[in-house]
Scaffold this active site. Structure first.
Site, PDB file in Angstrom:
ATOM      1  N   SER A 159      45.980  31.651  36.694  1.00 18.64           N
ATOM      2  CA  SER A 159      45.408  32.979  36.476  1.00 18.64           C
ATOM      3  C   SER A 159      46.452  33.975  35.997  1.00 18.64           C
ATOM      4  O   SER A 159      46.493  35.133  36.431  1.00 18.64           O
ATOM      5  CB  SER A 159      44.736  33.498  37.762  1.00 18.64           C
ATOM      6  OG  SER A 159      43.876  34.573  37.480  1.00 18.64           O
ATOM      7  N   LYS A 162      38.772  36.278  32.667  1.00 25.21           N
ATOM      8  CA  LYS A 162      39.493  35.342  31.812  1.00 25.21           C
ATOM      9  C   LYS A 162      38.604  34.241  31.245  1.00 25.21           C
ATOM     10  O   LYS A 162      39.025  33.519  30.334  1.00 25.21           O
ATOM     11  CB  LYS A 162      40.673  34.733  32.573  1.00 25.21           C
ATOM     12  CG  LYS A 162      41.742  35.765  32.960  1.00 25.21           C
ATOM     13  CD  LYS A 162      42.935  35.101  33.635  1.00 25.21           C
ATOM     14  CE  LYS A 162      44.015  36.119  33.987  1.00 25.21           C
ATOM     15  NZ  LYS A 162      43.782  36.780  35.268  1.00 25.21           N
ATOM     16  N   SER A 217      39.771  38.591  37.854  1.00 27.05           N
ATOM     17  CA  SER A 217      40.270  37.578  36.906  1.00 27.05           C
ATOM     18  C   SER A 217      39.200  36.648  36.360  1.00 27.05           C
ATOM     19  O   SER A 217      39.486  35.846  35.464  1.00 27.05           O
ATOM     20  CB  SER A 217      41.373  36.743  37.568  1.00 27.05           C
ATOM     21  OG  SER A 217      42.596  37.441  37.524  1.00 27.05           O
TER      22      SER A 217
END
Length: 375
Positions: free
Chosen positions: A112, A55, A52
């Site tokens: 997230s 991102k 993640s």
């Protein structure tokens, strides 16, 4: 924009002159000043999965779209069937559900949320695939040489994986920090969306344990291990510590803390005096002078031990010839300590200066001639 080719060469002092970093648990790590100076690297070009931490690029493109006025924080984003089908961490978007970009950013930065990352990507580019093209193009512009994004959230695809490196993540993170508004999201510990009905708790637990931490993003999937891009600021020094493929949450936090501690212990910010760069005369131009500026950032980061003896040397011409283009390199600033060159920074023109036309020059000459004759 932070350019790796330029900033990679800014810090000329050798790492051997600094204290040892000590052993790290992660496979790869990097420590950067937020202006793009590399301060420490460990296997920083090894291609690994970021999970993640992907991102940060999704957030960067979002902040740039906000800056261009393509969206506002009040823009309503609609969850598509595809966006709502994401697995992993999510806020359980329903197909057709609308949420403001402000809440979407909170869900991405704090919780997230994989579904929100895809929904924002679709809104900004039409499809996630088109957004991914933008992600990879932006990474290339930033000098990332080991990065290939496959989606907006960092989940594995069908036979595909997002691959990047600690150095590339650091470069993207530094660019994201050029949009300080993002820290209003990455620094949130707990919040809610949907009018307070859905709670968010930040996945970055260092916010509560590390003094000065401001963000940015954690990541984990089983193949990637535990990853983080951690930003922190103390006494005007802003740092980014990237940890890739740590074996546990605890070692991820320990490595990121060790990197940041190393940075704050050994480096400090140096800002050249405001009056250092004086206007340079321009011959035959639409303006008589041009203002020189330091490229990228006015502040630079140096070793604390060398900061007390800093000397600056300007290499600027006495006069410039028009035309001059904004951003054109017109000189160089060298920062040294004890006879050792530490940094070399390009000096560029702050604005365009057009060359004056021949008729204009003739009129000016005749005006002076007439004026001189009547004196």
């Amino acid at each position: 924009m932070i350019c790796a080719a330029i900033l990679g060469g800014m810090l000329l002092v050798q790492a051997a002159a600094l204290p040892e970093m000590g052993a790290l648990n992660a496979k790869s790590a990097a420590l950067y000043a937020a202006n793009g100076q590399e301060l420490f690297a460990y296997n920083a070009d090894e291609q690994l999965q970021p999970a993640s931490v992907t991102k940060i690029m999704t957030m960067l493109l979002t902040m740039e779209a906000l800056e261009r006025g393509e969206v506002t924080l009040d823009t309503m984003i609609t969850g598509s069937e595809y966006a709502c089908s994401m697995g992993g961490t999510q806020v359980w978007l329903e197909p057709g559900e609308q949420m403001s970009l402000n809440d979407m950013l909170k869900a991405i930065a704090v919780g997230s949320a994989n579904d929100c990352a895809v929904a924002v990507a679709e809104h900004l580019a039409g499809t996630e695939a088109a957004f991914v093209e933008r992600m990879n193009q932006r990474a290339a512009e930033l000098g990332c040489t080991n990065t290939q994004f496959i989606n907006a959230n960092g989940l594995d695809g069908m036979g595909q994986k997002t691959m990047t490196s600690a150095r590339d993540i650091a470069l993207i993170s530094c660019e994201l920090l050029r949009h300080p508004k993002i820290l209003e999201y990455t620094g949130i510990w707990m919040d809610s969306i949907r009018g307070g009905k859905f709670s968010l708790a930040n996945t970055n637990k260092m916010l509560k344990s590390y003094p000065g931490l401001t963000g940015l993003k954690t990541g984990y999937i089983s193949e990637a291990g535990f990853c983080i891009s951690a930003s922190a600021e103390r006494d005007g020094l802003s740092l980014v510590a990237v940890v890739m493929a740590a074996p546990t949450k605890e070692t991820r936090m320990a490595d990121a803390s060790a990197l940041l501690n190393y940075g704050f212990a050994n480096f400090t910010v140096y800002t050249p005096p405001d009056d250092l760069l004086q206007p340079v005369p321009v011959q035959l131009g639409s303006a008589d002078f041009v203002q020189p500026v330091l490229q990228n950032d006015q502040s630079i980061v140096v070793e604390k031990e060398k900061a007390a003896e800093l000397e600056t040397q300007l290499d600027l011409p006495d006069v410039l010839q028009a035309p001059i283009t904004a951003g054109q390199q017109i000189g160089q600033l060298t920062v040294s300590s004890g006879g050792e060159t530490l940094l070399q920074l390009p000096i560029t023109a702050a604005e365009d200066v057009q060359a004056r036309s021949v008729p204009g020059l003739l009129i000016e000459f005749l005006g002076k001639l007439v004026g001189g004759g009547t004196a």
